[in-house]
Design a protein around this motif. Structure first.
Motif, PDB file in Angstrom:
ATOM      1  N   MET A 151       0.850  -1.165   0.000  1.00  0.00           N
ATOM      2  CA  MET A 151       0.000   0.000   0.000  1.00  0.00           C
ATOM      3  C   MET A 151       0.896   1.228   0.000  1.00  0.00           C
ATOM      4  O   MET A 151       1.938   1.252   0.646  1.00  0.00           O
ATOM      5  CB  MET A 151      -0.914   0.015   1.217  1.00  0.00           C
ATOM      6  CG  MET A 151      -1.759   1.253   1.263  1.00  0.00           C
ATOM      7  SD  MET A 151      -3.196   1.275   2.354  1.00  0.00           S
ATOM      8  CE  MET A 151      -2.602   0.717   3.868  1.00  0.00           C
ATOM      9  N   LEU A 152       0.491   2.239  -0.735  1.00  0.00           N
ATOM     10  CA  LEU A 152       1.180   3.521  -0.769  1.00  0.00           C
ATOM     11  C   LEU A 152       0.249   4.569  -0.185  1.00  0.00           C
ATOM     12  O   LEU A 152      -0.896   4.702  -0.617  1.00  0.00           O
ATOM     13  CB  LEU A 152       1.545   3.904  -2.202  1.00  0.00           C
ATOM     14  CG  LEU A 152       2.131   5.290  -2.399  1.00  0.00           C
ATOM     15  CD1 LEU A 152       3.507   5.373  -1.746  1.00  0.00           C
ATOM     16  CD2 LEU A 152       2.225   5.612  -3.867  1.00  0.00           C
ATOM     17  N   GLU A 153       0.740   5.273   0.821  1.00  0.00           N
ATOM     18  CA  GLU A 153      -0.084   6.299   1.467  1.00  0.00           C
ATOM     19  C   GLU A 153       0.691   7.599   1.531  1.00  0.00           C
ATOM     20  O   GLU A 153       1.846   7.632   1.948  1.00  0.00           O
ATOM     21  CB  GLU A 153      -0.481   5.851   2.871  1.00  0.00           C
ATOM     22  CG  GLU A 153      -1.492   6.759   3.513  1.00  0.00           C
ATOM     23  CD  GLU A 153      -2.050   6.146   4.786  1.00  0.00           C
ATOM     24  OE1 GLU A 153      -3.186   6.499   5.127  1.00  0.00           O
ATOM     25  OE2 GLU A 153      -1.371   5.329   5.425  1.00  0.00           O
ATOM     26  N   VAL A 154       0.055   8.680   1.094  1.00  0.00           N
ATOM     27  CA  VAL A 154       0.627  10.023   1.108  1.00  0.00           C
ATOM     28  C   VAL A 154      -0.299  10.883   1.955  1.00  0.00           C
ATOM     29  O   VAL A 154      -1.509  10.902   1.730  1.00  0.00           O
ATOM     30  CB  VAL A 154       0.710  10.583  -0.329  1.00  0.00           C
ATOM     31  CG1 VAL A 154       1.194  11.998  -0.333  1.00  0.00           C
ATOM     32  CG2 VAL A 154       1.587   9.704  -1.197  1.00  0.00           C
ATOM     33  N   MET A 155       0.283  11.575   2.938  1.00  0.00           N
ATOM     34  CA  MET A 155      -0.554  12.378   3.836  1.00  0.00           C
ATOM     35  C   MET A 155      -0.022  13.801   3.954  1.00  0.00           C
ATOM     36  O   MET A 155       1.150  14.003   4.274  1.00  0.00           O
ATOM     37  CB  MET A 155      -0.612  11.730   5.212  1.00  0.00           C
ATOM     38  CG  MET A 155      -1.298  10.370   5.202  1.00  0.00           C
ATOM     39  SD  MET A 155      -1.366   9.597   6.808  1.00  0.00           S
ATOM     40  CE  MET A 155      -2.502  10.687   7.621  1.00  0.00           C
ATOM     41  N   ASN A 156      -0.897  14.772   3.683  1.00  0.00           N
ATOM     42  CA  ASN A 156      -0.603  16.196   3.853  1.00  0.00           C
ATOM     43  C   ASN A 156       0.686  16.625   3.156  1.00  0.00           C
ATOM     44  O   ASN A 156       1.521  17.293   3.740  1.00  0.00           O
ATOM     45  CB  ASN A 156      -0.551  16.581   5.333  1.00  0.00           C
ATOM     46  CG  ASN A 156      -1.875  16.346   6.008  1.00  0.00           C
ATOM     47  OD1 ASN A 156      -2.925  16.632   5.448  1.00  0.00           O
ATOM     48  ND2 ASN A 156      -1.834  15.810   7.200  1.00  0.00           N
ATOM     49  N   VAL A 157       0.844  16.239   1.906  1.00  0.00           N
ATOM     50  CA  VAL A 157       2.042  16.556   1.144  1.00  0.00           C
ATOM     51  C   VAL A 157       1.799  17.795   0.289  1.00  0.00           C
ATOM     52  O   VAL A 157       0.727  17.970  -0.280  1.00  0.00           O
ATOM     53  CB  VAL A 157       2.448  15.369   0.242  1.00  0.00           C
ATOM     54  CG1 VAL A 157       3.548  15.734  -0.721  1.00  0.00           C
ATOM     55  CG2 VAL A 157       2.874  14.193   1.093  1.00  0.00           C
ATOM     56  N   ALA A 158       2.815  18.632   0.203  1.00  0.00           N
ATOM     57  CA  ALA A 158       2.814  19.767  -0.718  1.00  0.00           C
ATOM     58  C   ALA A 158       3.902  19.493  -1.749  1.00  0.00           C
ATOM     59  O   ALA A 158       5.018  19.121  -1.397  1.00  0.00           O
ATOM     60  CB  ALA A 158       3.081  21.070   0.012  1.00  0.00           C
ATOM     61  N   ALA A 159       3.583  19.638  -3.003  1.00  0.00           N
ATOM     62  CA  ALA A 159       4.544  19.375  -4.071  1.00  0.00           C
ATOM     63  C   ALA A 159       4.565  20.553  -5.029  1.00  0.00           C
ATOM     64  O   ALA A 159       3.557  21.216  -5.247  1.00  0.00           O
ATOM     65  CB  ALA A 159       4.161  18.092  -4.814  1.00  0.00           C
ATOM     66  N   GLY A 160       5.706  20.788  -5.600  1.00  0.00           N
ATOM     67  CA  GLY A 160       5.859  21.885  -6.540  1.00  0.00           C
ATOM     68  C   GLY A 160       7.312  22.222  -6.716  1.00  0.00           C
ATOM     69  O   GLY A 160       8.177  21.355  -6.632  1.00  0.00           O
ATOM     70  N   TYR A 161       7.589  23.502  -6.920  1.00  0.00           N
ATOM     71  CA  TYR A 161       8.931  23.960  -7.234  1.00  0.00           C
ATOM     72  C   TYR A 161       9.275  25.175  -6.386  1.00  0.00           C
ATOM     73  O   TYR A 161       8.420  26.003  -6.101  1.00  0.00           O
ATOM     74  CB  TYR A 161       9.015  24.309  -8.717  1.00  0.00           C
ATOM     75  CG  TYR A 161       8.582  23.146  -9.579  1.00  0.00           C
ATOM     76  CD1 TYR A 161       9.478  22.147  -9.913  1.00  0.00           C
ATOM     77  CD2 TYR A 161       7.269  23.023 -10.006  1.00  0.00           C
ATOM     78  CE1 TYR A 161       9.079  21.056 -10.667  1.00  0.00           C
ATOM     79  CE2 TYR A 161       6.861  21.939 -10.762  1.00  0.00           C
ATOM     80  CZ  TYR A 161       7.772  20.962 -11.094  1.00  0.00           C
ATOM     81  OH  TYR A 161       7.381  19.880 -11.827  1.00  0.00           O
ATOM     82  N   PRO A 162      10.536  25.284  -5.985  1.00  0.00           N
ATOM     83  CA  PRO A 162      10.933  26.468  -5.224  1.00  0.00           C
ATOM     84  C   PRO A 162      10.842  27.716  -6.096  1.00  0.00           C
ATOM     85  O   PRO A 162      10.905  27.642  -7.316  1.00  0.00           O
ATOM     86  CB  PRO A 162      12.379  26.174  -4.826  1.00  0.00           C
ATOM     87  CG  PRO A 162      12.841  25.059  -5.673  1.00  0.00           C
ATOM     88  CD  PRO A 162      11.628  24.363  -6.203  1.00  0.00           C
ATOM     89  N   GLY A 163      10.667  28.837  -5.456  1.00  0.00           N
ATOM     90  CA  GLY A 163      10.606  30.092  -6.191  1.00  0.00           C
ATOM     91  C   GLY A 163       9.188  30.566  -6.411  1.00  0.00           C
ATOM     92  O   GLY A 163       8.263  30.155  -5.702  1.00  0.00           O
ATOM     93  N   PRO A 164       9.002  31.404  -7.418  1.00  0.00           N
ATOM     94  CA  PRO A 164       7.691  32.036  -7.626  1.00  0.00           C
ATOM     95  C   PRO A 164       6.566  31.070  -7.991  1.00  0.00           C
ATOM     96  O   PRO A 164       5.403  31.338  -7.721  1.00  0.00           O
ATOM     97  CB  PRO A 164       7.933  33.031  -8.755  1.00  0.00           C
ATOM     98  CG  PRO A 164       9.214  32.644  -9.386  1.00  0.00           C
ATOM     99  CD  PRO A 164       9.994  31.869  -8.372  1.00  0.00           C
ATOM    100  N   ARG A 165       6.887  29.932  -8.598  1.00  0.00           N
ATOM    101  CA  ARG A 165       5.827  28.971  -8.947  1.00  0.00           C
ATOM    102  C   ARG A 165       5.220  28.349  -7.707  1.00  0.00           C
ATOM    103  O   ARG A 165       4.030  28.079  -7.657  1.00  0.00           O
ATOM    104  CB  ARG A 165       6.363  27.880  -9.865  1.00  0.00           C
ATOM    105  CG  ARG A 165       6.603  28.367 -11.275  1.00  0.00           C
ATOM    106  CD  ARG A 165       7.038  27.262 -12.162  1.00  0.00           C
ATOM    107  NE  ARG A 165       5.951  26.332 -12.414  1.00  0.00           N
ATOM    108  CZ  ARG A 165       6.069  25.258 -13.164  1.00  0.00           C
ATOM    109  NH1 ARG A 165       7.220  24.952 -13.704  1.00  0.00           N
ATOM    110  NH2 ARG A 165       5.041  24.464 -13.347  1.00  0.00           N
TER     111      ARG A 165
END
Length: 57
Positions: free
Chosen positions: A1-15
């Motif tokens: 099982m794969l579980e992801v909890m309260n994760v924020a994903a993206g890129y550093p900087g203005p994006r």
């Protein structure tokens, strides 16, 4: 099982965060489809949960 909890994903900087407060549970044998418009964060999501990209939080 794969579980992801309260994760924020993206890129550093203005994006910044493309995905925030993500919760996801995938059970063995499950088949899922990730759909969305261009730039919605589909590839960022897959790179982050596979460990190829560090989560922002």
């Amino acid at each position: 099982m794969l579980e992801v909890m309260n994760v924020a994903a993206g890129y550093p900087g203005p994006r910044g965060a493309v995905l925030a407060n993500l919760n996801l549970t995938l059970r063995p044998g499950a088949f899922i489809c990730v759909i969305g418009r261009n730039g919605a964060g589909k590839s960022t999501l897959l790179r982050t949960i596979s460990g190829l990209q560090k989560p922002l939080g």
